[in-house]
Design an enzyme around this catalytic site. Structure first.
Site, mmCIF file in Angstrom:
data_model
loop_
_atom_site.group_PDB
_atom_site.id
_atom_site.type_symbol
_atom_site.label_atom_id
_atom_site.label_comp_id
_atom_site.label_asym_id
_atom_site.label_seq_id
_atom_site.Cartn_x
_atom_site.Cartn_y
_atom_site.Cartn_z
ATOM 1 N N PHE A 33 -27.379 24.346 -23.032
ATOM 2 C CA PHE A 33 -25.999 24.069 -24.023
ATOM 3 C C PHE A 33 -24.732 25.475 -23.305
ATOM 4 O O PHE A 33 -25.035 25.349 -22.455
ATOM 5 C CB PHE A 33 -27.070 25.575 -24.680
ATOM 6 C CG PHE A 33 -28.148 25.445 -25.854
ATOM 7 C CD1 PHE A 33 -28.385 24.757 -25.402
ATOM 8 C CD2 PHE A 33 -29.064 26.203 -26.250
ATOM 9 C CE1 PHE A 33 -28.864 23.416 -26.375
ATOM 10 C CE2 PHE A 33 -30.178 25.986 -26.396
ATOM 11 C CZ PHE A 33 -30.536 24.671 -27.531
ATOM 12 N N GLY A 36 -20.731 23.553 -27.336
ATOM 13 C CA GLY A 36 -20.653 22.338 -28.476
ATOM 14 C C GLY A 36 -21.384 22.299 -29.303
ATOM 15 O O GLY A 36 -21.792 22.237 -30.338
ATOM 16 N N HIS A 37 -22.986 23.178 -28.651
ATOM 17 C CA HIS A 37 -23.980 22.482 -28.828
ATOM 18 C C HIS A 37 -23.981 24.000 -29.099
ATOM 19 O O HIS A 37 -24.780 23.800 -30.602
ATOM 20 C CB HIS A 37 -25.434 23.096 -27.565
ATOM 21 C CG HIS A 37 -25.833 21.473 -26.850
ATOM 22 N ND1 HIS A 37 -25.201 21.887 -25.474
ATOM 23 C CD2 HIS A 37 -25.900 20.648 -26.737
ATOM 24 C CE1 HIS A 37 -25.154 20.481 -24.619
ATOM 25 N NE2 HIS A 37 -25.956 20.049 -26.459
ATOM 26 N N GLY A 147 -23.057 16.636 -32.684
ATOM 27 C CA GLY A 147 -21.903 16.842 -32.736
ATOM 28 C C GLY A 147 -21.031 14.806 -32.413
ATOM 29 O O GLY A 147 -21.763 13.941 -32.302
ATOM 30 N N LYS A 149 -18.799 14.761 -30.011
ATOM 31 C CA LYS A 149 -18.913 13.809 -28.085
ATOM 32 C C LYS A 149 -18.862 12.367 -28.927
ATOM 33 O O LYS A 149 -19.039 11.117 -27.925
ATOM 34 C CB LYS A 149 -19.065 15.017 -27.551
ATOM 35 C CG LYS A 149 -17.951 14.413 -26.575
ATOM 36 C CD LYS A 149 -18.473 14.912 -25.031
ATOM 37 C CE LYS A 149 -20.076 15.452 -24.897
ATOM 38 N NZ LYS A 149 -20.262 14.139 -24.513
ATOM 39 N N GLN A 153 -23.103 7.258 -30.918
ATOM 40 C CA GLN A 153 -25.009 7.719 -31.565
ATOM 41 C C GLN A 153 -24.851 8.583 -32.819
ATOM 42 O O GLN A 153 -25.725 7.930 -33.454
ATOM 43 C CB GLN A 153 -24.953 8.908 -30.672
ATOM 44 C CG GLN A 153 -26.556 9.666 -30.444
ATOM 45 C CD GLN A 153 -26.793 10.943 -29.823
ATOM 46 O OE1 GLN A 153 -26.854 10.565 -28.523
ATOM 47 N NE2 GLN A 153 -26.597 11.962 -30.125
ATOM 48 N N MET A 184 -16.780 19.265 -23.751
ATOM 49 C CA MET A 184 -17.874 19.976 -23.226
ATOM 50 C C MET A 184 -18.538 18.729 -23.191
ATOM 51 O O MET A 184 -18.994 18.398 -23.564
ATOM 52 C CB MET A 184 -18.342 20.773 -23.840
ATOM 53 C CG MET A 184 -17.138 22.406 -23.683
ATOM 54 S SD MET A 184 -17.438 23.813 -24.538
ATOM 55 C CE MET A 184 -16.358 24.712 -23.892
ATOM 56 N N SER A 185 -19.221 19.298 -21.730
ATOM 57 C CA SER A 185 -20.469 18.382 -21.731
ATOM 58 C C SER A 185 -21.739 18.899 -20.529
ATOM 59 O O SER A 185 -21.926 19.548 -19.912
ATOM 60 C CB SER A 185 -20.532 16.587 -20.912
ATOM 61 O OG SER A 185 -21.353 16.337 -20.354
#
Length: 286
Positions: A33, A36-37, A147, A149, A153, A184-185
């Protein structure tokens, strides 16, 4: 917070909530996490009576040579963060629980996954669609939070919900960025100091594209997508990378747009190192 790892138990828990007339939100994740999560989890907590966070590194969405084995799995930290944010159930099945020894079914959303990330990651979106379908069946959510990003998907999952008649609402949350603009990733953890600095080329390319579009729009001029893509590509080339793709598309159909129109999105992907592939996107005209 309750931790559940079996399909039968999560079904039983959800059934109890439904019998009480409670709404359920689901946040599907692969763990590791970041903020973003956490923004997705917070949104789920806000909108539903009960919140399920799934934590499952889905092997069938990784292709050959991708980072399945190396994918970070800080389970204890993720569990603590989920609990701190008010998660009711952390659903954390083993691979053998999600996919039995004779598992044969594959879910494919065809047109929306043909290009962009789908072109370079064959089978990836089928793996995502399959696991998301299973999670929707098991958790029976009223809301599922994703999300923005992972732009392609998100579009695919919205289509999946329509096509398979899932009785739920997809909620999307904005991209969460570092102070310097990097999206963020979980894969940002792989970056060394030099790569981390150069990775800013993704968000910088988007900013250059947006500035160009706004200037042309203010002047009342037609905005050719190829011109905008050339501007963005130059930023990435200057950082020392060749973009895997840069495309300007309709945000719903993902069809390429020859000229920039309100609601179009620029999406791009750059391979920063052999196993570090980053993506980003932004609306160009609101």
């Amino acid at each position: 917070m309750k931790k559940i790892s079996s399909r039968q138990e999560i079904r039983e828990q959800v059934k109890k909530w439904q019998e009480q007339g409670l709404t359920v939100a689901l946040v599907p994740t692969m763990g590791c996490f970041h903020q973003g999560h956490l923004s997705l989890i917070k949104k789920g907590r806000e909108i539903a009576d009960r919140l399920i966070v799934s934590l499952f590194v889905n092997p069938i969405q990784f292709g050959p040579g991708e980072d399945l084995d190396a994918y970070p799995r800080p389970y204890e930290k993720d569990s603590r963060l989920a609990e701190e944010l008010g998660t009711d159930v952390l659903f954390c099945p083993e691979t053998t629980e999600m996919y039995g020894p004779n598992f044969q079914t594959n879910i494919s959303v065809t047109t929306l996954t043909a290009d962009l990330c789908g072109a370079g990651r064959p089978g990836h979106f089928d793996g995502v669609a399959t696991v998301v379908t299973k999670l929707f069946h098991l958790c029976q959510p009223d809301f599922a939070i994703f999300g923005e990003k992972d732009f392609q998907q998100l579009a695919m999952i919205k289509q999946l919900v329509i096509d398979l008649d899932f009785d739920l609402q997809i909620i999307s949350c904005p991209i969460y960025r570092e102070d310097d603009g990097l999206a963020m990733s979980s894969r940002n953890k792989y970056l060394n100091a030099e790569q981390r600095l150069k990775a800013l080329c993704l968000s910088q390319a988007l900013e250059v594209a947006k500035d160009y579009v706004l200037a042309r729009s203010a002047a009342g001029k037609t905005i050719e997508s190829d011109e905008v893509i050339t501007k963005a590509r130059g930023v990435i080339i200057d950082a020392g990378y060749e973009p895997e793709y840069i495309s300007i598309v309709d945000q719903q159909t993902l069809e390429p747009s020859p000229t920039v129109q309100p609601g179009n999105v620029m999406a791009l992907a750059v391979r920063i190192a052999e196993r570090i592939r980053l993506i980003d996107n932004s609306a160009l005209l609101t």
